[in-house]
Write an enzyme that holds these catalytic residues in place. Sequence first.
Site, short mmCIF file in Angstrom:
data_model
loop_
_atom_site.label_atom_id
_atom_site.label_comp_id
_atom_site.label_asym_id
_atom_site.label_seq_id
_atom_site.Cartn_x
_atom_site.Cartn_y
_atom_site.Cartn_z
N LYS A 1 43.12 81.22 83.72
CA LYS A 1 43.25 80.90 82.43
C LYS A 1 44.51 80.15 81.38
O LYS A 1 44.41 79.80 80.68
CB LYS A 1 42.22 82.14 81.83
CG LYS A 1 41.35 83.00 82.01
CD LYS A 1 40.44 84.13 81.26
CE LYS A 1 39.17 84.95 81.64
NZ LYS A 1 38.88 85.36 80.77
N ASP B 1 35.94 83.96 75.46
CA ASP B 1 35.49 85.79 75.76
C ASP B 1 35.50 85.72 74.65
O ASP B 1 35.07 87.43 74.22
CB ASP B 1 36.93 85.49 76.49
CG ASP B 1 36.92 85.30 77.19
OD1 ASP B 1 35.92 85.17 77.74
OD2 ASP B 1 38.08 85.34 77.98
P1 NAP Z 1 44.75 92.62 81.34
O1 NAP Z 1 45.86 91.24 80.60
O2 NAP Z 1 45.27 92.74 83.21
O3 NAP Z 1 45.29 93.64 80.53
C1 NAP Z 1 45.42 94.32 80.08
C2 NAP Z 1 45.94 96.02 79.52
O4 NAP Z 1 45.67 97.03 79.97
C3 NAP Z 1 47.44 95.68 79.33
O5 NAP Z 1 47.82 95.83 77.25
C4 NAP Z 1 47.80 96.62 80.09
O6 NAP Z 1 49.01 97.48 78.68
C5 NAP Z 1 47.24 97.95 79.04
N1 NAP Z 1 47.16 98.94 80.24
C6 NAP Z 1 47.20 98.30 81.89
N2 NAP Z 1 47.37 99.35 82.79
C7 NAP Z 1 47.49 100.64 82.08
C8 NAP Z 1 47.45 102.06 81.93
N3 NAP Z 1 47.56 102.80 83.06
N4 NAP Z 1 47.65 102.39 80.66
C9 NAP Z 1 47.40 101.32 79.44
N5 NAP Z 1 47.67 100.93 79.16
C10 NAP Z 1 47.21 100.65 79.90
O7 NAP Z 1 44.00 92.84 81.38
P2 NAP Z 1 42.81 91.85 80.33
O8 NAP Z 1 42.33 90.25 81.02
O9 NAP Z 1 42.83 91.79 78.77
O10 NAP Z 1 41.39 92.82 80.57
C11 NAP Z 1 41.42 94.17 79.72
C12 NAP Z 1 40.17 95.12 80.71
O11 NAP Z 1 38.24 93.92 79.56
C13 NAP Z 1 39.82 94.88 81.96
O12 NAP Z 1 38.93 96.38 82.21
C14 NAP Z 1 38.80 93.87 82.10
O13 NAP Z 1 37.78 94.01 83.16
C15 NAP Z 1 37.79 93.53 80.88
N6 NAP Z 1 37.23 92.68 80.44
C16 NAP Z 1 35.71 92.51 79.86
C17 NAP Z 1 35.70 90.99 79.50
C18 NAP Z 1 33.73 91.30 79.29
O14 NAP Z 1 33.36 90.10 79.01
N7 NAP Z 1 33.20 92.26 79.44
C19 NAP Z 1 35.28 89.63 79.83
C20 NAP Z 1 37.36 89.91 79.86
C21 NAP Z 1 37.98 90.98 79.87
P3 NAP Z 1 50.72 96.61 78.76
O15 NAP Z 1 51.26 95.43 77.99
O16 NAP Z 1 51.98 97.60 78.06
O17 NAP Z 1 50.83 96.04 80.34
#
Ligand code: NAP
Length: 286
Positions: free
Chosen positions: A70, A106
Amino acid sequence: MITGKTKLYGLFAHPAQHSLSPMMHNLAFKYHGIDARYMAFDVAPEAVTAALSAIRTLDLGGVNLSMPLKERVLPQLDWVAENAQLIGAVNTIKNDHGFLRGYNTDGLGLLQALPQTSGLEGKQLLIFGAGGAAKAAAVEAALNGVRQITIVNRHTGPNSRGQQLVTTLQQVSGVAVELLALADLSRLKAAMATADIVVNATGLGMGAHLGESPVPDKSYFTAQMIAFEMIYAPAESKFLQQARQAGVQQSFNGLPMLIQQGAAAFEIWTSQAMPIELVKNKLNND
Ligand code: NAP
């Protein structure tokens, strides 16, 4: 039937095979009688330039992008929508006779998935996470009249994603922004007590983090807030379980958001509405 004129659309992601997007878009093309098909392509990050070039060469109608592409495509597009520029990521490309336009649907997906009666004007939004999904949701909410956004993230230091997101949001005029550390429980409790909408945009609750939640316990929730979980598998994460046990009346998992971001992409490509109920029924019955 596939003809000589059938238009091809697709998903570029790595991995791509697990995606629900081909089902959604092919169902919608069929519903509208549009001579087009949608395929999932596994595109490794180092192949993204070649894949973008193939959109023009093969005259694809457009593509969706998912992790980890992305952000990478942004500098290679001919035009990028304002919200996608702020988010720094594109999840939808439209091919206009070789001119590639980038969009991000999104955040819009999340807004559309919220009850339309409640609106966003003047609301307080609290988001757990500062990754791609949190950023898309926060920027879109800021552009759509939310009054205050609290970002709660694990890392909140000077170069953290939490801090970067706050800086981005400050560029979107009018919105008050606050950054909290996930471990700062007293401030978290106070912020949740006044929040209208609370969103879990961390991976806590799925995969290796199944059964976990960014919220310590159900006492942090209030019955009148909207609890929104971006995870859709499992259907009820720990976060949603806590919300239910706290008596939250309006809670949602990530499936409506997934469908709505796809619907927004479909509309960009075809100017037609995705048959949402048909897609939901198919997903629920599969
Ligand atoms: P990402 O860019 O990898 O971001 C992950 C986030 O989670 C960061 O803020 C990270 O904090 C935090 N995090 C990760 N591991 C953690 C832990 N062990 N303890 C506390 N915080 C933690 O991921 P993303 O693409 O934003 O996706 C996030 C979620 O949204 C996922 O579950 C994904 O499946 C979901 N999602 C759903 C949709 C939908 O259409 N329903 C669309 C997109 C994403 P740090 O910055 O401190 O590392």
